[in-house]
Design a protein around this motif. Structure first.
Motif, PDB file in Angstrom:
ATOM      1  N   GLU A 127       7.759   5.620   8.385  1.00 51.88           N
ATOM      2  CA  GLU A 127       6.366   6.064   8.310  1.00 51.88           C
ATOM      3  C   GLU A 127       5.490   5.166   7.448  1.00 51.88           C
ATOM      4  OE1 GLU A 127       6.043  10.186   7.300  1.00 51.88           O
ATOM      5  OE2 GLU A 127       7.759  10.750   8.542  1.00 51.88           O
ATOM      6  N   HIS A 128       6.042   4.101   6.871  1.00 48.46           N
ATOM      7  CA  HIS A 128       5.192   3.177   6.124  1.00 48.46           C
ATOM      8  C   HIS A 128       4.208   2.506   7.075  1.00 48.46           C
ATOM      9  CE1 HIS A 128       7.131   3.475   2.243  1.00 48.46           C
ATOM     10  NE2 HIS A 128       8.315   3.342   2.812  1.00 48.46           N
ATOM     11  N   TYR A 129       3.128   2.013   6.521  1.00 50.81           N
ATOM     12  CA  TYR A 129       2.091   1.419   7.364  1.00 50.81           C
ATOM     13  C   TYR A 129       2.611   0.206   8.124  1.00 50.81           C
ATOM     14  CZ  TYR A 129      -1.401   4.569   5.480  1.00 50.81           C
ATOM     15  OH  TYR A 129      -2.107   5.708   5.169  1.00 50.81           O
ATOM     16  N   TYR A 130       3.411  -0.631   7.481  1.00 48.55           N
ATOM     17  CA  TYR A 130       3.944  -1.787   8.196  1.00 48.55           C
ATOM     18  C   TYR A 130       4.901  -1.347   9.306  1.00 48.55           C
ATOM     19  CZ  TYR A 130       8.475  -1.485   5.747  1.00 48.55           C
ATOM     20  OH  TYR A 130       9.696  -1.081   5.279  1.00 48.55           O
ATOM     21  N   GLN A 131       5.617  -0.248   9.094  1.00 47.05           N
ATOM     22  CA  GLN A 131       6.504   0.269  10.129  1.00 47.05           C
ATOM     23  C   GLN A 131       5.704   0.812  11.311  1.00 47.05           C
ATOM     24  OE1 GLN A 131       8.566   2.996   7.511  1.00 47.05           O
ATOM     25  NE2 GLN A 131      10.423   1.736   7.519  1.00 47.05           N
ATOM     26  N   ARG A 132       4.595   1.464  11.014  1.00 47.74           N
ATOM     27  CA  ARG A 132       3.750   1.984  12.085  1.00 47.74           C
ATOM     28  C   ARG A 132       3.180   0.850  12.939  1.00 47.74           C
ATOM     29  NH1 ARG A 132       0.030   6.762   9.326  1.00 47.74           N
ATOM     30  NH2 ARG A 132       1.737   8.164   8.727  1.00 47.74           N
ATOM     31  N   LEU A 133       2.771  -0.229  12.288  1.00 46.41           N
ATOM     32  CA  LEU A 133       2.225  -1.357  13.043  1.00 46.41           C
ATOM     33  C   LEU A 133       3.254  -1.893  14.043  1.00 46.41           C
ATOM     34  CD1 LEU A 133       0.359  -3.317  10.216  1.00 46.41           C
ATOM     35  CD2 LEU A 133      -0.686  -2.029  12.094  1.00 46.41           C
ATOM     36  N   ILE A 134       4.486  -2.032  13.581  1.00 50.33           N
ATOM     37  CA  ILE A 134       5.540  -2.547  14.460  1.00 50.33           C
ATOM     38  C   ILE A 134       5.853  -1.548  15.568  1.00 50.33           C
ATOM     39  CG2 ILE A 134       7.988  -3.186  14.544  1.00 50.33           C
ATOM     40  CD1 ILE A 134       7.572  -4.387  11.727  1.00 50.33           C
ATOM     41  N   LYS A 162       3.774 -11.127  13.417  1.00 51.17           N
ATOM     42  CA  LYS A 162       2.359 -10.797  13.260  1.00 51.17           C
ATOM     43  C   LYS A 162       2.147  -9.878  12.063  1.00 51.17           C
ATOM     44  CE  LYS A 162      -1.567  -8.763  15.749  1.00 51.17           C
ATOM     45  NZ  LYS A 162      -2.015  -8.134  17.031  1.00 51.17           N
ATOM     46  N   THR A 163       3.044  -8.910  11.893  1.00 52.91           N
ATOM     47  CA  THR A 163       2.934  -7.985  10.764  1.00 52.91           C
ATOM     48  C   THR A 163       3.094  -8.722   9.443  1.00 52.91           C
ATOM     49  OG1 THR A 163       3.837  -6.185  12.124  1.00 52.91           O
ATOM     50  CG2 THR A 163       3.892  -5.898   9.733  1.00 52.91           C
ATOM     51  N   ALA A 164       4.092  -9.606   9.366  1.00 59.86           N
ATOM     52  CA  ALA A 164       4.315 -10.361   8.131  1.00 59.86           C
ATOM     53  C   ALA A 164       3.117 -11.243   7.797  1.00 59.86           C
ATOM     54  CB  ALA A 164       5.577 -11.210   8.263  1.00 59.86           C
ATOM     55  N   LEU A 165       2.593 -11.942   8.790  1.00 58.92           N
ATOM     56  CA  LEU A 165       1.463 -12.837   8.536  1.00 58.92           C
ATOM     57  C   LEU A 165       0.215 -12.058   8.112  1.00 58.92           C
ATOM     58  CD1 LEU A 165       1.889 -15.404  11.463  1.00 58.92           C
ATOM     59  CD2 LEU A 165       2.409 -15.742   9.040  1.00 58.92           C
TER      60      LEU A 165
END
Length: 333
Positions: A256-263, A271-274
């Protein structure tokens, strides 16, 4: 006493870390701690989570070679947490034992650094260290993310300390940043290895510990470390608070973290890392700027940047709700 020759020896952190991570990601060493995919994972094949061992080895070797002098509770505390966390990677230690160790290491460090502090600052500082130690661990679930945060965060510490005339602290932070870069050679998408708790827990402890040490030594004000690491602090903190308010066990793994949601919404790991690097770079630049403007202006800039981050997170929330509605209306076959 600062040794200028130590700068060249500190550069060894990059190749030593890279070599150690490579060794720990192969053969029997890789099988010491494998991250097997489950319902909470963002990857689909087993990935070694032994990269943190190589990174910590690179940091320790370079600190020793360069003659970096840090308070014993900071360096030894990080080493002990790495050992305990590696045991956790292998055997899933009880949550209570892990938190007790984090609190003990934090208390040891605060007892050393806070000799002239007001009584109320002690528990606040311990809580800050324990919080940061655990928050960093939550970011080691996406290719290139936790290593990139270390590169930007500790690199910013190093630059700030250098600009403020504290070369020993700059050397300490610079070594960690270089070691993180060595790790990223194998963790940037597609990741061949993750940090594991053996890497992420000590990094979280060092992020808080060096932040406090810099504050005590006059390298930066109290808001500086929080602003430098604000993207992951806000992501992890808000996510945990939300889960806690829903009555969920916040220490359990989730997606549920924001970076997890993006993926999960279709962004690639790259793209998420950059995107996170852009945000980290922006925050680091603003934090450094804040060191050279009046305090009132610095606080205003920090507040504005915080508002920008909150706005970005609200945008992700909005897109996530739309994604869930679409998924419910068009379930996969």
């Amino acid at each position: 006493m600062f040794n200028p020759g130590g700068v060249w020896l500190a550069l060894l952190a990059l190749p030593v870390s890279a070599l150690a991570v490579w060794l720990f990601s192969r053969g029997r060493a890789a099988r010491l701690a494998l991250d097997h995919p489950n319902v909470r994972s963002l990857h689909t094949t087993p990935v070694p989570r032994t990269g943190g061992l190589g990174m910590i080895a690179g940091i320790a070797a370079s600190w020793f070679a360069a003659g970096v002098h840090l308070p014993i509770p900071l360096s030894v505390g990080a080493a002990l947490l790495a050992v305990l966390s590696f045991a956790d990677d292998r055997h899933n230690l009880p949550t209570s034992l892990r938190f007790l160790a984090h609190a003990a290491a934090a208390t040891w460090l605060v007892t050393t650094l806070g000799t002239n502090w007001s009584t109320w600052l002690w528990p606040l500082a311990v809580l800050f260290i324990v919080w940061m130690t655990n928050l960093y661990n939550f970011m080691d679930g996406s290719d290139g993310l936790a290593g990139g945060m270390a590169l930007f965060g500790f690199g910013t510490y190093a630059l700030a300390a250098l600009l403020q005339g504290h070369p020993d602290l700059a050397l300490a932070g610079g070594v960690i940043a270089l070691a993180a870069l060595g790790f990223l050679l194998f963790n940037f998408p597609p990741a061949r290895v993750f940090m594991g708790d053996a890497g992420s827990i000590p990094l979280g402890f060092l992020a808080a510990g060096l932040g406090l040490l810099g504050m005590v030594r006059g390298s930066w004000p109290a808001w500086f470390p929080v602003l430098v690491f604000a993207p992951f602090v806000l992501d992890a903190s808000i996510t945990l608070v939300r889960r806690g308010l829903r009555g969920e066990k916040v220490w359990h793994a989730h997606k549920e973290h924001y970076y997890q949601r993006l993926i999960r919404m279709g962004w690639s790991h790259r793209k998420t890392a950059l995107a996170e690097y852009v945000v980290m770079g922006g925050g680091s630049s603003i934090a450094l700027l804040g060191l050279f403007v009046p305090a009132s202006m610095a606080m205003g800039i920090a507040a504005l940047w915080g508002a920008v981050l909150i706005a970005l997170m609200r945008l992700v929330d909005k897109r996530w709700r739309e994604f869930q509605v679409n998924q419910a209306a068009h379930p996969p076959d």
